[in-house]
Design an enzyme around this catalytic site. Structure first.
Site, short mmCIF file in Angstrom:
data_model
loop_
_atom_site.label_atom_id
_atom_site.label_comp_id
_atom_site.label_asym_id
_atom_site.label_seq_id
_atom_site.Cartn_x
_atom_site.Cartn_y
_atom_site.Cartn_z
N GLY A 42 0.79 -1.24 0.00
CA GLY A 42 0.00 0.00 0.00
C GLY A 42 0.81 1.28 0.00
N GLU A 97 3.76 4.82 5.35
CA GLU A 97 2.59 3.94 5.32
C GLU A 97 1.49 4.54 4.47
OE1 GLU A 97 1.00 1.35 5.71
OE2 GLU A 97 1.41 0.27 7.56
N ASP A 101 -4.87 2.59 10.73
CA ASP A 101 -6.25 2.28 11.07
C ASP A 101 -6.28 1.94 12.57
OD1 ASP A 101 -8.93 1.62 10.57
OD2 ASP A 101 -8.47 -0.42 9.96
N LYS A 129 -7.01 7.15 10.13
CA LYS A 129 -8.39 7.04 10.61
C LYS A 129 -8.33 7.07 12.14
CE LYS A 129 -10.14 3.79 7.11
NZ LYS A 129 -10.64 2.41 6.99
N PHE A 151 -14.09 2.71 4.32
CA PHE A 151 -13.07 1.88 3.67
C PHE A 151 -12.66 2.54 2.35
CE2 PHE A 151 -10.99 -1.58 1.54
CZ PHE A 151 -10.24 -2.11 2.58
N ARG A 164 -5.58 -0.40 -6.47
CA ARG A 164 -4.36 0.26 -5.97
C ARG A 164 -3.90 1.35 -6.93
NH1 ARG A 164 -2.14 -2.60 -1.62
NH2 ARG A 164 -2.41 -4.85 -1.66
P1 IMP Z 1 -3.94 -1.35 11.09
O1 IMP Z 1 -2.94 -2.37 11.53
O2 IMP Z 1 -5.32 -1.67 11.56
O3 IMP Z 1 -3.54 0.07 11.43
O4 IMP Z 1 -4.09 -1.51 9.54
C1 IMP Z 1 -3.17 -1.02 8.68
C2 IMP Z 1 -3.30 -1.64 7.33
O5 IMP Z 1 -4.65 -2.06 7.05
C3 IMP Z 1 -2.98 -0.63 6.26
O6 IMP Z 1 -1.61 -0.58 6.00
C4 IMP Z 1 -3.82 -1.13 5.10
O7 IMP Z 1 -3.09 -2.10 4.38
C5 IMP Z 1 -5.02 -1.76 5.74
N1 IMP Z 1 -6.18 -0.85 5.75
C6 IMP Z 1 -6.74 -0.22 6.82
N2 IMP Z 1 -7.78 0.55 6.46
C7 IMP Z 1 -7.89 0.42 5.12
C8 IMP Z 1 -8.78 0.99 4.14
O8 IMP Z 1 -9.70 1.80 4.41
N3 IMP Z 1 -8.57 0.61 2.86
C9 IMP Z 1 -7.59 -0.26 2.48
N4 IMP Z 1 -6.73 -0.80 3.36
C10 IMP Z 1 -6.88 -0.48 4.67
MG MG Z 2 -0.43 -1.06 4.54
#
Ligand code: IMP
Ligand code: MG
Length: 174
Positions: A42, A97, A101, A129, A151, A164
């Protein structure tokens, strides 16, 4: 294809913001080389756009961790899929990054990277977020956009490996 994508942040706005953040980073690191750690997949579009705009010397490395399956919810399980090629010893590391999230991925990543003896570690994200944060200790140094709990795809972000390549940030409507 059951889902639709609605534009949330147009391409011009994303690029303008990346330029502003790059200028700020270049000022903050004045005279010091930055070692960018791109979190695949990403982070790759954002990393390239950011790197092109930095005026300090830049080196790049890539890492792949996985915390998500095919859906939209975090599994909470993070593992290294591809490790960095270079040591971090003595380097000023900037993790790049796509989105933060829950913060689980970054909380884990920062812990492992700290053990490799970098001079400093900072964090830069295209999207944040904040409402979704579970790991409150994750401190983001540079954020392009804070967005609501929706999302999103595009600019490197995927839904099931799709979208992507969109040059803007869009919201997936199911
Ligand atoms: P976290 O560990 O929950 O902070 O998630 C981080 C990863 O989840 C990011 O690097 C993304 O790959 C994926 N992710 C979280 N939210 C989204 C979204 O809204 N769209 C696409 N990928 C997401
Ligand atoms: Mg990611």
């Amino acid at each position: 294809m059951a889902e639709k994508v609605r534009v949330l942040i147009p391409e011009e706005d994303v690029n303008k913001k990346i330029s502003e953040i790059a200028a700020q980073i270049s000022r903050d690191y004045e005279g010091r080389p930055i070692h960018l750690v791109c979190v695949l997949k990403g982070g790759v579009f954002f990393t390239c756009e950011l790197a092109k705009r930095l005026t300090v010397p830049v080196s790049l490395d890539f890492m792949s961790v996985s915390s998500y399956g095919g859906g939209t919810e975090s599994s909470g399980v993070v593992r290294i899929v591809k490790d960095l090629d270079e040591p971090l010893e003595g380097k000023d590391v900037l993790i790049v990054e796509d989105i933060i999230d829950s913060g689980r991925t970054l909380a884990y990543l920062i812990e492992i990277l700290k053990q490799r003896g970098p001079a400093s570690i900072h964090l830069c994200t295209l999207l944040d977020k904040p409402e979704r944060r579970v790991k409150k200790q994750v401190k983001v140094d540079y954020t392009c956009f804070s967005i609501p709990d929706e999302f999103v795809v595009g600019y490197g972000l995927d839904y099931d490996q799709k979208y992507r390549n969109l040059p803007y940030i869009g919201v997936v409507e199911f």
